[in-house]
Design a protein around this motif. Structure first.
Motif, short mmCIF file in Angstrom:
data_model
loop_
_atom_site.label_atom_id
_atom_site.label_comp_id
_atom_site.label_asym_id
_atom_site.label_seq_id
_atom_site.Cartn_x
_atom_site.Cartn_y
_atom_site.Cartn_z
N LEU A 45 91.73 106.48 46.49
CA LEU A 45 92.03 107.45 47.56
C LEU A 45 93.31 108.19 47.23
N VAL A 46 93.25 109.51 47.36
CA VAL A 46 94.43 110.35 47.17
C VAL A 46 94.44 111.40 48.26
N GLY A 56 97.94 117.48 49.79
CA GLY A 56 97.89 116.34 48.89
C GLY A 56 98.86 115.21 49.20
N LYS A 57 99.83 115.48 50.04
CA LYS A 57 100.81 114.43 50.36
C LYS A 57 100.24 113.46 51.39
N LEU A 58 100.62 112.19 51.29
CA LEU A 58 100.23 111.18 52.26
C LEU A 58 101.41 110.28 52.56
N HIS A 187 105.10 111.24 62.48
CA HIS A 187 104.39 112.36 61.84
C HIS A 187 105.07 112.63 60.49
N PRO A 188 104.96 111.68 59.57
CA PRO A 188 105.79 111.71 58.36
C PRO A 188 105.59 112.93 57.46
N ILE A 189 104.38 113.45 57.40
CA ILE A 189 104.13 114.56 56.47
C ILE A 189 104.78 115.84 56.97
N ILE A 190 104.80 116.06 58.29
CA ILE A 190 105.53 117.21 58.82
C ILE A 190 107.02 117.04 58.55
N TYR A 191 107.51 115.82 58.77
CA TYR A 191 108.93 115.55 58.53
C TYR A 191 109.28 115.80 57.06
N LYS A 192 108.43 115.34 56.17
CA LYS A 192 108.70 115.52 54.74
C LYS A 192 108.72 117.01 54.39
#
Length: 919
Positions: A45-46, A56-58, A187-192
């Motif tokens: 899984l990617v 693409g980020k998780l 909501h880690p991907i928004i934060y990143k």
């Protein structure tokens, strides 16, 4: 013991190794795309590099989704009155039960309680059955608990429940205000995305408004450690400041509307309370100036705003500031409600909240009733709102609701006052639960249990926080005889006599109907319009790519991000925005008679767990971050109550008591405590935090105030504590406190008992001896005087069980326990288990889960530098998914490297309690 007969590894239905299956993550509302492949009969899984939500980020949860798809705790067949049944018999039983209730007591005697874990097609069919054919609006969703205050605020201001922005707008702003959200964890991907943009643009400013110093504060230029419930005063103060500075732009408002005048009057009154919300005058002014001077401002808000007694008013106070300063309807500006669940917005679209009819058609749109009846071919649509979640369970408790169908949610854990909820479920004559698990707190009360598809088996659509519709696709053979939720609901509907309206053969047909309904008598009167897909074919549905709404049938599809309100047109009768006059009902008193044992309890999510751990508890890696539920306590509060770190604490309210582990943190505000929501009676003998949460709700939205419960706190004594490690999951209970943690290749049970250590040890030894067929311990060490007991059991060259007992938790070898079953089978390794220093063993706990970097490596780096990027360079921590970067900042903050951020102002305990209790 665990049932070894269940299908442990799911069957793959992937066909192409290169492409695999593109689907979406089932966790938060970011809606990340993932790609699952079958490579040499093994899944990988990617992140989906082409999905606009994440490119693409998780996060750590998304990266480890494949750890959570085993079929333990699954139900292979329907169960009716504790007996396995065929689908035909179970569906007939449900249909007959609901028909009999309706015939005898009327349509309002039945109810559905649904979930943001459902797909839009499931949601649509459930809402259509209840509101269109049963004729009642008694369908509500667990989104009531997280997003309904934002929904009501949107409707009051914009005329419709609309999030007007896209994720791309966030990083186009000059100022990002993160309010009531630990974005880095929730909501880690928004934060990143924000973190990466801030690294590129030094002039991008970030303000975090939160009583707690959280991982999100790592990028903050200003952290406002506001008193609980102070947000409404703060944003009214901002509106007053904008007015005083001559910065009100009324171009978006109706010139004949008195809303602006009244809103400014109340904002001026609330501004007199600014000194009571726990912030320095300097910090308040700095925030006001940043907002006023920044051309483009995005305010991200979530549960800290919504889950409050005045959650709707707080949302409108934020929106007021954006409307009044015209910081909305332009790129990089606007209020942005960040959705909690993967399909909370999909449920809002179809009408799964009890106070909305369907497709953003409201109950007060009575002129549309004939069109909706004609569309659905029914004469029985509901004419009035139904019962909101808390009201619904109250009605069940008093006998008004005779039958309920609960879908994909666990209200016996997640609702406030769960003692009342469980009492209601026990009284209800017919409780139907359809879920992807065999056991949870709610299923214990079910007359009928229906096995539904889980993530990986589901097929349908979801809508994320930025209004983007994506496909969830199946890549697993469904377990046992599990069925899709939409199929289950449709089958019951047909058996109730509504065959023609529910004879769906494929989920694409439901999506097409939902799309057509969105355009019903619309003509631009409603923002939600996806009628462009009303004739979608099954193949087009299969190939569907992520796209935002609106997508009207009369226009060509808009592929790129859509910004709403750029034309200054809203969905109110006047087509203008509405400023809503709001006023705080707190901080009205100067009372100094303070009960120092009363604390404001804030509840919320952790980084690596999700809701009630249906998925995440299956992953040893995800369970390692927070193995037990903790209550975070300020050191001065802890000292006053003789509470020590890792000791047990009693939290009490009028409703009951929960015993929980203490975590002493200088980052916690005095007079406030924080406890996560994730533990249930399946993992913890103490149950969950909601058993002490009062059912206090916002009067408009009905959303519970999970952030502001008042509790007393005291130290709780135990006779002994233990860690018990076994290969298989247990059902036995060995102490009043017992928490299950998944570890690699087994389980760890954190136990506290009233027995003295030696007696608890003997009790556990007897159990292990029986479990392992009289196997004696291979290595052990004990000291009766020091109450030090360590026992390890080996069989066939590998460790099979372990017992560690002491008087206190701090005497036990924590952290390292997560890889207990992976230890080497040699004399040195065995001796280390017996002799190793507890503190040294704890430092072996994994800090960076992606790259397996220990706490010891990070703490050693902290001794040489206070720079996060340097620590990442020295250790590698944070260089995987990035989820632990915020944890580095928390360690730095504890070491006083970020004191300018996490202590906004010095405020005494008396002042804080006076402010908190004034309302």
């Amino acid at each position: 013991m665990a049932n070894s007969s269940v299908q442990a590894i799911p069957n793959l239905i992937l066909t192409t190794a290169k492409q695999g299956v593109k689907t979406t993550c089932p966790y938060c509302g970011v809606g990340c795309g993932v790609q699952v492949r079958n490579e040499n009969e093994k899944m990988s899984l990617v992140g989906d590099a082409k999905h606009p939500a994440n490119f693409g980020k998780l996060c750590i949860k998304g990266k480890n989704l494949l750890d959570t798809i085993d079929n333990s705790n699954r139900m292979p067949m329907p169960i009716v009155n504790n007996e396995e049944a065929t689908w035909d018999n179970a569906l007939d039983y449900v249909a007959d039960g609901f028909k009999q209730c309706i015939e005898k007591y009327g349509p309002d005697s039945v109810a559905f309680y649904v979930s943001g874990q459902l797909l839009t097609e499931d949601y649509y069919v459930a809402n259509k059955l209840m509101k269109g054919f049963i004729g009642s609006a008694n369908i509500d969703t667990n989104s009531r608990l997280c997003m309904s205050s934002a929904v009501a605020a949107h409707k009051r201001a914009f005329g419709e429940d609309v999030v007007p922005m896209s994720y791309s707008d966030i990083t186009k702003s000059d100022l990002i205000v993160i309010c009531g959200s630990n974005l880095a964890w929730c909501h880690p991907i928004i934060y990143k995305r924000i973190r990466e943009e801030k690294a590129k643009r030094a002039n991008l400013k970030v303000v975090v408004i939160d009583p707690r110093y959280t991982a999100s504060c790592e990028i903050a230029d200003l952290h406002l450690a506001i008193a609980a419930g102070g947000d409404l005063v703060l944003f009214n103060g901002l509106l007053n400041y904008l007015a005083n500075q001559g910065l009100i732009e009324a171009e978006l408002l109706n010139s004949n509307d008195q809303g602006l005048t009244r809103a400014l009057e109340l904002a001026a009154i609330d501004s007199e309370k600014l000194s009571a919300i726990g912030l320095s005058q300097h910090s308040i002014l700095k925030f006001f100036e940043l907002f006023a001077e920044s051309e483009k401002v995005v305010t991200l808000f979530s549960q800290g705003i919504n889950q409050a007694e005045q959650g709707v008013d707080q949302g409108n106070a934020i929106i007021n500031c954006h409307i009044a300063s015209a910081k909305i309807g332009k790129q990089g500006s606007g209020p942005f409600s960040i959705t909690g669940q993967p399909n909370a917005m999909g449920g809002r679209e179809v009408g799964a909240l009890c106070n909305t009819l369907a497709g953003h058609i409201e109950f007060n749109d009575s002129h549309l009733y004939p069109a909706l009846e004609g569309f659905w071919h029914t004469k029985n649509i509901a004419r009035k709102p139904g019962l909101k979640a808390v009201e619904l369970f109250d009605a069940m408790d008093n006998g008004t609701i005779k039958a309920i169908w609960i879908m994909a949610t666990n209200p016996a854990l997640s609702m406030p006052d769960i003692n009342k909820v469980t009492s209601a479920l026990a009284k209800c004559p017919l409780v139907v639960v359809s879920d992807c698990v065999a056991n949870n707190d709610t299923l214990a009360f079910a007359n009928v249990k229906l096995p539904a598809h889980s993530w990986g088996e589901k097929s349908g659509t979801v809508t994320n926080s930025e209004r983007r519709i994506s496909r969830q696709r199946g890549f697993l053979t469904p377990f046992g005889h599990a069925k899709a939720d939409w199929w289950i609901i449709s089958q019951v509907a047909m058996r109730m006599g509504f065959k023609d309206a529910f004879n769906y053969q494929h989920e694409s047909e439901i999506f097409a109907e939902h799309s057509a309904l969105s355009g019903l008598a619309n003509n631009g009167s409603r923002a939600f319009d996806i009628s462009a897909f009303k004739k979608i074919t099954q193949q087009q549905y299969s190939d569907f790519t992520p796209i935002q709404w609106p997508q009207c049938d009369s226009h060509s599809k808009v592929i790129n991000d859509q910004l709403l309100f750029a034309d200054k047109q809203f969905y109110t009768p006047s087509k203008k925005a509405q400023l809503i006059a709001v006023q705080s009902n707190k901080f009205n008193s100067n009372t100094s008679d303070i009960d120092r044992a009363v604390f404001t309890l804030n509840t919320g999510r952790l980084r690596d767990h999700w809701h009630t751990q249906t998925r995440t508890a299956k992953s040893a890696l995800l369970s390692n971050h927070y193995p037990e539920p903790l209550v975070e306590i300020n050191p001065q509060d802890a000292q006053a109550l003789a509470i020590t770190d890792q000791s047990l604490v009693s939290l009490k309210s009028r409703l009951g008591e929960v015993v929980v582990r203490a975590s002493i943190s200088s980052l916690q505000k005095m007079g406030n405590v924080f406890m996560p929501i994730h533990w249930t009676s399946l993992q913890s003998a103490q149950g969950g935090v909601c058993q002490i949460i009062e059912p206090i709700v916002d009067p408009i939205s009905g959303q519970p105030a999970f952030k502001h419960s008042q509790v007393s706190m005291s130290a709780f004594a135990s006779g002994s504590e233990a860690l018990l490690l076994v290969r298989e999951r247990l059902t036995q209970q060995f102490g009043f406190y017992q928490v299950e943690q998944k570890v690699e290749q087994g389980y760890c049970y954190h136990i506290a008992s009233n027995k003295p250590p030696r007696m608890l040890l003997e009790h556990l030894q007897i159990f292990i001896k029986t479990l392992l067929d009289n196997t004696e311990p291979s290595v052990w060490a004990e000291d009766d005087k020091g109450c030090y007991y360590r026992y390890c059991y080996y069989q066939n060259g590998g460790v099979e069980a372990g017992i560690f007992v002491g008087e206190k938790k701090v005497e036990l070898p924590q952290g390292w326990i997560s890889h207990f079953f992976q230890q080497d089978n040699n004399n040195l390794a065995k001796r280390q288990v017996l002799t190793a220093n507890v503190e040294a063993m704890s430092q072996q706990k994994i800090f960076c889960q992606c790259l397996k970097i220990s706490y010891d490596q990070v703490t050693q780096a902290l001794k040489t530098t206070a720079n996060i990027d340097k620590i990442r360079e020295l250790t590698g921590a944070g260089n995987g998914c990035g989820s632990c970067i915020g944890d580095i900042s928390l360690l730095l903050a504890v070491n006083n490297h970020a004191s300018n951020l996490y202590y906004d102002a010095a405020i005494s305990r008396v002042e804080l309690k006076a402010a908190a209790l004034a309302g």
